[in-house]
Design a protein around this motif. Sequence first.
Motif, short mmCIF file in Angstrom:
data_model
loop_
_atom_site.label_atom_id
_atom_site.label_comp_id
_atom_site.label_asym_id
_atom_site.label_seq_id
_atom_site.Cartn_x
_atom_site.Cartn_y
_atom_site.Cartn_z
N TYR A 53 19.01 76.08 25.28
CA TYR A 53 20.40 75.96 25.69
C TYR A 53 21.27 76.45 24.54
CZ TYR A 53 20.41 71.76 22.79
OH TYR A 53 20.30 70.89 21.76
N ALA A 54 22.47 76.78 24.85
CA ALA A 54 23.41 77.26 23.84
C ALA A 54 23.97 76.06 23.08
CB ALA A 54 24.53 78.04 24.50
N PRO A 55 24.16 76.20 21.78
CA PRO A 55 24.73 75.09 21.03
C PRO A 55 26.17 74.85 21.46
CG PRO A 55 24.56 77.04 19.65
CD PRO A 55 23.87 77.35 20.94
N PRO A 56 26.63 73.62 21.40
CA PRO A 56 27.99 73.33 21.83
C PRO A 56 29.01 73.99 20.90
CG PRO A 56 27.04 71.42 20.78
CD PRO A 56 25.94 72.43 20.92
N VAL A 57 30.11 74.39 21.48
CA VAL A 57 31.18 75.02 20.72
C VAL A 57 32.32 74.03 20.64
CG1 VAL A 57 32.78 76.96 20.62
CG2 VAL A 57 30.47 77.29 21.52
N TYR A 58 32.72 73.70 19.43
CA TYR A 58 33.80 72.75 19.21
C TYR A 58 35.04 73.51 18.78
CZ TYR A 58 30.06 69.31 19.25
OH TYR A 58 28.97 68.54 19.61
#
Length: 151
Positions: A53-58
Motif C-alpha cells: 500500500y502507499a504510505p499515508p501523506v500528511y
Amino acid sequence: MRRIAAGLLVLLLVIALAAPAAHAGGGAAVGIALGLASFAVFNQLLGGLAYAYAPPVYPAPVYYQAPVYAAPVYATPAYSYAVYARQPVSYAPAYAPPPRTYPTVIEYPHGRQELRGDGVTVAYHWVWIPNPPAPPPAPVAPPAPPSSPSR
C-alpha cells in the motif's frame, strides 16, 4: 514489471496446486503441521505483494507564533510586613548504645571464649583463647652429703 510478477505468481500457484500432497508417514497432525509450514513460507515470499500500500501523506505542518502578553503592573502595598525571628533548631543529643546485657567472656579451666564484634560494622564471632601452660616444676635440690657423726 507487473506482467513479469503476475506471471511468476501464476506459475507458482499452478506448481503449488498441482504438486501431490506430501506423505510424511503420519496422521492428521503431520499434515496440519506441513500445511502451516508451507503457508508460512508462501506468505513470506509473496505476502509483500498482496499487502502493498502507499504510505499515508500528511499535510505540511503549520507553525503559529505564540501571542505576546504584557506583564501586569501592580502597585506597591501601603503596609509593611512584620519580620519574626526563627526559633533556633535544637537537636537531640546522640547517646552511646547501652552496654551489653549478655556475657561476652565464658571461662573454662583450660581457656576462655570471647565474643568479638559489634554486630553492625563487624560481625559477631567467638574466639578461643587457651590458658598459658603451667610453669615447669622447680628443680629438685640434690641430696645433701651424709654428715659425719660428731665425736
